[in-house]
Scaffold this motif. Structure first.
Motif, PDB file in Angstrom:
ATOM      1  N   ALA A   1       5.651  -3.190  12.632  1.00 44.53           N
ATOM      2  CA  ALA A   1       4.540  -4.141  12.660  1.00 44.53           C
ATOM      3  C   ALA A   1       3.917  -4.295  11.276  1.00 44.53           C
ATOM      4  O   ALA A   1       3.591  -5.411  10.838  1.00 44.53           O
ATOM      5  CB  ALA A   1       3.497  -3.690  13.676  1.00 44.53           C
ATOM      6  N   ARG A   2       3.755  -3.192  10.564  1.00 43.25           N
ATOM      7  CA  ARG A   2       3.193  -3.264   9.212  1.00 43.25           C
ATOM      8  C   ARG A   2       4.160  -3.993   8.271  1.00 43.25           C
ATOM      9  O   ARG A   2       3.727  -4.771   7.408  1.00 43.25           O
ATOM     10  CB  ARG A   2       2.905  -1.866   8.684  1.00 43.25           C
TER      11      ARG A   2
ATOM     12  N   GLY B   1       0.822  -1.204   0.000  1.00 42.66           N
ATOM     13  CA  GLY B   1       0.000   0.000   0.000  1.00 42.66           C
ATOM     14  C   GLY B   1       0.856   1.252   0.000  1.00 42.66           C
ATOM     15  O   GLY B   1       1.784   1.388  -0.795  1.00 42.66           O
ATOM     16  N   ASP B   2       0.566   2.173   0.930  1.00 43.67           N
ATOM     17  CA  ASP B   2       1.303   3.427   0.993  1.00 43.67           C
ATOM     18  C   ASP B   2       2.480   3.375   1.965  1.00 43.67           C
ATOM     19  O   ASP B   2       3.069   4.404   2.281  1.00 43.67           O
ATOM     20  CB  ASP B   2       0.369   4.573   1.383  1.00 43.67           C
ATOM     21  N   LEU B   3       2.819   2.188   2.423  1.00 43.98           N
ATOM     22  CA  LEU B   3       3.927   2.044   3.366  1.00 43.98           C
ATOM     23  C   LEU B   3       5.243   2.469   2.711  1.00 43.98           C
ATOM     24  O   LEU B   3       5.577   2.014   1.619  1.00 43.98           O
ATOM     25  CB  LEU B   3       4.035   0.592   3.832  1.00 43.98           C
TER      26      LEU B   3
ATOM     27  N   GLY C   1       6.623   1.733  -2.778  1.00 44.72           N
ATOM     28  CA  GLY C   1       6.332   1.507  -4.184  1.00 44.72           C
ATOM     29  C   GLY C   1       6.274   0.049  -4.568  1.00 44.72           C
ATOM     30  O   GLY C   1       6.698  -0.328  -5.672  1.00 44.72           O
ATOM     31  N   GLU C   2       5.784  -0.806  -3.650  1.00 40.69           N
ATOM     32  CA  GLU C   2       5.685  -2.246  -3.892  1.00 40.69           C
ATOM     33  C   GLU C   2       7.034  -2.887  -4.159  1.00 40.69           C
ATOM     34  O   GLU C   2       7.139  -3.875  -4.891  1.00 40.69           O
ATOM     35  CB  GLU C   2       4.729  -2.535  -5.076  1.00 40.69           C
ATOM     36  N   ASP C   3       8.086  -2.367  -3.523  1.00 38.90           N
ATOM     37  CA  ASP C   3       9.410  -2.941  -3.723  1.00 38.90           C
ATOM     38  C   ASP C   3      10.237  -2.743  -2.452  1.00 38.90           C
ATOM     39  O   ASP C   3       9.941  -1.885  -1.612  1.00 38.90           O
ATOM     40  CB  ASP C   3      10.108  -2.270  -4.912  1.00 38.90           C
ATOM     41  N   ILE C   4      11.265  -3.554  -2.332  1.00 40.51           N
ATOM     42  CA  ILE C   4      12.246  -3.421  -1.254  1.00 40.51           C
ATOM     43  C   ILE C   4      13.615  -3.369  -1.912  1.00 40.51           C
ATOM     44  O   ILE C   4      14.049  -4.340  -2.538  1.00 40.51           O
ATOM     45  CB  ILE C   4      12.167  -4.604  -0.266  1.00 40.51           C
TER      46      ILE C   4
END
Length: 219
Positions: A206-207, A131-133, A152-155
């Motif tokens: 936690a998220r 999400g917006d994390l 952005g859906e990536d690490i």
């Protein structure tokens, strides 16, 4: 390559000739997020001998997958680093790892190096959960330090600790981190046993822990 194993034009056959010898692919994994000294690679791969590591490094260098270079002063030491083409193997390694974790033989409680842990996070991130994390994570596993930029859906992973990360995670082995990320145990329970330390913004931590999931085993 100095020798050919297969009389086969398939790219998969050539891939096995490039990285199919025992330890070769794991050496590539260890170098994926930054250069390493010989001793650091050996320490991250329990069971490999110095002689075999030397042979594999030479083979991977001949194949243009990695190169040797000297760090500038004050370090002034020789390190091994992946070439740009060598780095392109990451998606293939991740896909192979994710496929293999579906086997009943996979044991998520076994030893994992720092690079292996970081690659597992990139591999087992569930699409759509982020999400917006967005934040910066500093992770220390034993003597290894990593910075992970989440968003952005990536690490995005790099060796070395960020100067001011939003969240820090510290452990001496990967097991307590794996227990939280994949075993879904409460971080507080692991921290109480002394095997895990989490600093910074705990709500973000936690998220973050909820982003990952091991794939289902085959029947």
């Amino acid at each position: 390559m100095p020798k050919r194993w297969y009389d086969d034009a398939c790219g998969t056959a050539l891939a096995l000739e490039l990285v199919g010898e025992r330890w070769s692919l794991l050496i590539v994994r260890e170098l994926m997020y930054g250069p390493r000294r010989f001793g650091e690679i050996k320490a991250a791969l329990p069971g490999i001998s110095a002689n075999v590591l030397t042979q594999r490094l030479e083979s991977l260098e001949e194949a243009a997958i990695l190169l040797r270079r000297k760090l500038p002063p004050p370090a002034n030491v020789q390190v091994y680093d992946l070439t740009a083409w060598g780095c392109e193997s990451e998606p293939a390694i991740m896909a192979l790892g994710k496929w293999a974790t579906r086997s009943p033989l996979h044991d998520p409680t076994s030893y994992m190096s720092g690079a292996s842990l970081m690659m597992s996070m990139r591999t087992l991130l569930v699409p759509g959960r982020m999400g917006d994390l967005a934040f910066t994570l500093g992770l220390r596993l034993g003597a290894d330090h990593f910075t992970a930029t989440i968003g952005g859906e990536d690490i995005v992973v790099a060796r070395g600790m960020a100067e001011a990360p939003d969240v820090t995670i510290e452990a001496e082995t990967a097991f307590p981190i794996l227990a939280v990320l994949y075993g879904k145990l409460p971080p507080e329970a692991i921290e109480a046993e002394g095997g895990l330390r989490i600093g910074g913004e705990r709500d973000l931590a936690a998220r973050f822990a909820g982003l990952f999931e091991l794939p289902a085993k085959i029947a």
